[in-house]
Scaffold this active site. Structure first.
Site, PDB file in Angstrom:
ATOM      1  N   GLU A   1      -7.504  -9.572  33.269  1.00 55.36           N
ATOM      2  CA  GLU A   1      -6.307  -9.171  33.565  1.00 55.36           C
ATOM      3  C   GLU A   1      -6.460  -8.803  35.164  1.00 55.36           C
ATOM      4  O   GLU A   1      -5.244  -8.925  35.718  1.00 55.36           O
ATOM      5  CB  GLU A   1      -6.427  -7.920  33.043  1.00 55.36           C
ATOM      6  CG  GLU A   1      -4.942  -6.921  33.032  1.00 55.36           C
ATOM      7  CD  GLU A   1      -5.256  -5.494  32.633  1.00 55.36           C
ATOM      8  OE1 GLU A   1      -4.620  -4.517  33.510  1.00 55.36           O
ATOM      9  OE2 GLU A   1      -5.841  -5.095  32.038  1.00 55.36           O
TER      10      GLU A   1
ATOM     11  N   ASP B   1      -3.264 -10.793  37.400  1.00 57.80           N
ATOM     12  CA  ASP B   1      -2.368  -9.888  37.891  1.00 57.80           C
ATOM     13  C   ASP B   1      -2.118 -10.150  39.226  1.00 57.80           C
ATOM     14  O   ASP B   1      -1.177 -10.395  39.961  1.00 57.80           O
ATOM     15  CB  ASP B   1      -2.941  -8.443  38.147  1.00 57.80           C
ATOM     16  CG  ASP B   1      -1.953  -7.513  38.903  1.00 57.80           C
ATOM     17  OD1 ASP B   1      -0.814  -7.404  38.612  1.00 57.80           O
ATOM     18  OD2 ASP B   1      -2.486  -6.795  39.580  1.00 57.80           O
TER      19      ASP B   1
ATOM     20  N   ASN C   1      -0.728  -6.456  29.742  1.00 54.90           N
ATOM     21  CA  ASN C   1      -1.905  -6.731  30.125  1.00 54.90           C
ATOM     22  C   ASN C   1      -2.750  -7.882  29.704  1.00 54.90           C
ATOM     23  O   ASN C   1      -3.401  -8.759  30.397  1.00 54.90           O
ATOM     24  CB  ASN C   1      -2.977  -5.506  29.907  1.00 54.90           C
ATOM     25  CG  ASN C   1      -2.516  -4.179  30.356  1.00 54.90           C
ATOM     26  OD1 ASN C   1      -1.678  -4.150  31.579  1.00 54.90           O
ATOM     27  ND2 ASN C   1      -3.163  -3.089  29.832  1.00 54.90           N
TER      28      ASN C   1
ATOM     29  N   GLU D   1      -1.323 -11.155  31.663  1.00 54.20           N
ATOM     30  CA  GLU D   1      -1.953 -11.081  32.904  1.00 54.20           C
ATOM     31  C   GLU D   1      -3.473 -11.743  32.714  1.00 54.20           C
ATOM     32  O   GLU D   1      -3.747 -12.571  33.406  1.00 54.20           O
ATOM     33  CB  GLU D   1      -2.212  -9.810  33.488  1.00 54.20           C
ATOM     34  CG  GLU D   1      -0.889  -9.274  34.040  1.00 54.20           C
ATOM     35  CD  GLU D   1      -0.991  -7.986  34.923  1.00 54.20           C
ATOM     36  OE1 GLU D   1      -0.101  -7.501  35.546  1.00 54.20           O
ATOM     37  OE2 GLU D   1      -1.909  -7.330  34.209  1.00 54.20           O
TER      38      GLU D   1
END
Length: 259
Positions: free
Chosen positions: A55, A59, A124, A127
């Site tokens: 994640e 991101d 999440n 990502e």
């Protein structure tokens, strides 16, 4: 023992086969390391080998690709506009929405009961999936996925987000401050939709104690933003109406003095 091993292996292979098909149809990539995607779709509630590290990677990659697209789309835009546009594209509400559209929620491995869960686990996981795709297939494949699903076809989604006002709550608070008024956002009700296995939140906007608007949404943030937008529209309409109803002052006619 051999029979149990074969049963377990068959079930394990079937699960991996289903995940392989899903990832291939979603990304266009034939996974080389299926375990990366399995980890990307594993919440920390079921394993210490969760998707949190992926994640983090995804991101950063999403943020970079979105920033690059915005930089190209708006060559004359100032830094502040680009920063706000990127924030809208990568905000949790938007990523949660995209994750549901991509059916990531149906493949997420979690021990949490979704009806009692209000975490942003779907965004999440999206990502994390981008992070896994980057490690498995390289930067370009991951970037293509971000552009296709987050920026949208011909960057349509990104253009819409960049050019629309979305922070209605801040706009309403600024209005209230200028008018010396008090704004309150009250949570009226939180309810569960069994057919969607999701929660919704109902918020009310009060200005100087008067109920101006109310709205619901899948998150507290979204419900507050929608209620603020409705309130701003009402205030704007009332302002326009008052202007239309204000009688025009007529200049008194000067009387011609009698000869």
């Amino acid at each position: 023992m051999n029979i149990l091993h074969r049963i377990f292996s068959t079930k394990f292979s079937a699960l991996h086969g289903e995940l392989y098909s899903y990832i291939h149809s979603l990304t266009g990539v034939r996974p080389k390391n299926i375990h990366l995607y399995e980890q990307a779709l594993t919440h920390r509630s079921v394993s210490t080998q969760s998707n949190e590290r992926l994640e983090y990677l995804g991101d950063a990659l999403i943020g970079f690709v979105v920033a690059q697209q915005l930089f190209r789309l708006f060559p004359d835009a100032e830094e502040g506009f680009l920063t706000r546009a990127r924030a809208k594209a990568v905000c949790r509400d938007n990523l949660n929405l995209i994750a549901h559209q991509l059916h990531i929620d149906q493949h997420l491995n979690t021990a949490l009961s979704l009806k009692n869960n209000t975490e942003n686990i779907f965004g999440n996981a999206l990502e994390a999936l981008v992070g896994a795709l980057y490690l498995d297939a390289g930067f370009q494949k991951a970037a293509d996925f971000v552009i296709r699903n987050i920026a949208g076809e011909n960057n349509a989604r990104l253009l819409t987000l960049a050019q629309e006002e979305t922070d209605f709550k801040s706009a309403l608070l600024q209005y209230a401050q200028a008018q010396h008024k008090k704004v309150q956002f009250l949570l009226i009700r939180e309810y569960y939709l069994p057919q969607e296995d999701r929660h919704r939140f109902l918020y009310q906007v009060l200005i100087n104690g008067q109920n101006i608007a109310q709205a619901d949404g899948y998150s507290k943030h979204r419900a507050q933003q929608t209620a603020a937008q409705i309130a701003l529209n009402k205030l704007q309409n009332n302002k326009t109406l008052k202007k239309q109803q204000t009688p025009k002052q007529q200049t008194p006619k000067q009387q011609t003095p009698k000869q």
